[in-house]
Design a protein around this motif. Structure first.
Motif, mmCIF file in Angstrom:
data_model
loop_
_atom_site.group_PDB
_atom_site.id
_atom_site.type_symbol
_atom_site.label_atom_id
_atom_site.label_comp_id
_atom_site.label_asym_id
_atom_site.label_seq_id
_atom_site.Cartn_x
_atom_site.Cartn_y
_atom_site.Cartn_z
ATOM 1 N N GLY A 82 0.812 -1.217 0.000
ATOM 2 C CA GLY A 82 0.000 0.000 0.000
ATOM 3 C C GLY A 82 0.838 1.256 0.000
ATOM 4 N N TRP A 83 1.917 1.258 0.796
ATOM 5 C CA TRP A 83 2.807 2.422 0.848
ATOM 6 C C TRP A 83 3.515 2.642 -0.491
ATOM 7 N N VAL A 84 3.922 1.536 -1.145
ATOM 8 C CA VAL A 84 4.576 1.650 -2.451
ATOM 9 C C VAL A 84 3.621 2.285 -3.458
ATOM 10 N N PHE A 85 2.385 1.804 -3.489
ATOM 11 C CA PHE A 85 1.395 2.362 -4.413
ATOM 12 C C PHE A 85 1.054 3.806 -4.061
ATOM 13 N N TRP A 86 1.081 4.114 -2.759
ATOM 14 C CA TRP A 86 0.791 5.488 -2.336
ATOM 15 C C TRP A 86 1.845 6.450 -2.864
ATOM 16 N N ILE B 297 -1.081 5.853 -6.541
ATOM 17 C CA ILE B 297 -2.132 4.905 -6.921
ATOM 18 C C ILE B 297 -2.949 4.588 -5.671
ATOM 19 N N ASP B 298 -4.231 4.829 -5.722
ATOM 20 C CA ASP B 298 -5.086 4.655 -4.556
ATOM 21 C C ASP B 298 -5.365 3.182 -4.288
ATOM 22 N N ILE B 299 -5.293 2.793 -2.998
ATOM 23 C CA ILE B 299 -5.618 1.436 -2.569
ATOM 24 C C ILE B 299 -6.810 1.531 -1.616
ATOM 25 N N PRO B 300 -8.039 1.396 -2.116
ATOM 26 C CA PRO B 300 -9.238 1.603 -1.287
ATOM 27 C C PRO B 300 -9.317 0.707 -0.058
ATOM 28 N N TYR B 301 -8.829 -0.540 -0.153
ATOM 29 C CA TYR B 301 -8.985 -1.463 0.975
ATOM 30 C C TYR B 301 -8.108 -1.065 2.165
ATOM 31 N N LEU B 302 -7.115 -0.184 1.920
ATOM 32 C CA LEU B 302 -6.260 0.270 3.017
ATOM 33 C C LEU B 302 -6.658 1.637 3.528
ATOM 34 N N TRP B 303 -6.829 2.589 2.612
ATOM 35 C CA TRP B 303 -7.013 3.973 3.012
ATOM 36 C C TRP B 303 -8.463 4.441 2.888
ATOM 37 N N GLY B 304 -9.310 3.636 2.271
ATOM 38 C CA GLY B 304 -10.693 4.032 2.087
ATOM 39 C C GLY B 304 -11.566 3.755 3.303
ATOM 40 N N THR B 305 -12.857 3.998 3.143
ATOM 41 C CA THR B 305 -13.814 3.791 4.242
ATOM 42 C C THR B 305 -14.884 2.773 3.864
ATOM 43 N N SER B 306 -14.590 1.947 2.867
ATOM 44 C CA SER B 306 -15.541 0.901 2.486
ATOM 45 C C SER B 306 -15.631 -0.132 3.601
#
Length: 247
Positions: free
Chosen positions: A164-168, A172-181
């Protein structure tokens, strides 16, 4: 090193770090010594966290305080991992650095969601004592299978975070880590539970080493507990923030 060859998810309690050194002192590790050091280190964390908090709410940008605090804490942890005798010298620095980091992220959370950091502290403390009682009363037994499950889950979670940090960094957004789903919230719940169970592993290995190893190893044990407590607090804080946004 194979995952299942590890003794605990916390590097401070890996067998490599508990090799018996040559020692000329008769003093041995004690629970009271670890508790005293843990309280002292948490006080240092509180001092720098409160300072960063004060700066933030007085209009001072604390981005660098937070970032540098995190970087210094990581460097200290890596050095202690390979030179565990340095724990008694670097642990205070680690605690102060972590305070800057925690103070920064907590202040930001409090500004957007008032009192959420205090709720996270309360949940973390309650979880700590609940896990301790579960371990002391043997309501959850730390078996080999249990250790393997917690270790595997911990490694998997940190691999997800690393990706997730690499994509950040690549924006590149990673919804399963930083989102509120609901999936992101579920992931956070699992991470917080694994952090909680890691406390049981910490208690187990401290319990086995008390009275056997030199007293200076109390610093290493304190470092291990501090790592787990900080991880648990961060996971709880992130979870409460997501729930606040969601509801």
């Amino acid at each position: 090193m194979r995952v299942f060859a590890l003794r605990t998810s916390n590097p401070a309690f890996n067998r490599y770090f508990w090799k018996q050194p040559k020692s000329y002192t008769k003093a041995r590790m004690s629970v009271s010594g670890i508790i005293l050091k843990a309280i002292s280190m948490l006080c240092l964390v509180t001092v720098t966290a409160a300072y960063t908090w004060h700066l933030y709410f007085n209009g001072v940008a604390t981005k660098w305080h937070t970032a540098i605090g995190m970087f210094v804490a990581i460097v200290c942890s890596l050095y202690i991992s390979f030179k565990h005798n340095a724990a008694k010298y670097l642990l205070p620095i680690y605690a102060l650095a972590k305070g800057f980091f925690l103070g920064g992220i907590s202040a930001i959370a409090h500004q957007r969601f008032p009192n959420v950091p205090f709720q996270a502290i309360g949940v973390t403390l309650i979880t700590f004592f609940v896990m301790f009682l579960l371990y002391r009363w043997k309501l959850i037994r730390v078996t080999r299978k249990f250790r393997a499950m917690v270790i595997s889950a911990t490694v998997s979670i940190f691999m997800f975070y690393f990706i997730g940090w690499v994509f950040w960094f690549l924006k590149i957004d990673i919804p399963y880590l930083w989102g509120t789903s609901w999936f992101a919230i579920g992931f956070n719940v699992v991470a917080a539970m694994v952090a909680s169970f890691s406390l049981l592993l910490d208690f187990y290995y401290i319990d086995r080493q008390v009275g056997r190893y030199p007293k200076e190893r109390e610093w290493l044990a304190t470092w291990g507990l501090l790592i787990t407590l900080v991880w648990l607090y961060v996971e709880v804080l992130r979870l409460l923030k997501k729930l606040a946004i969601r509801f």
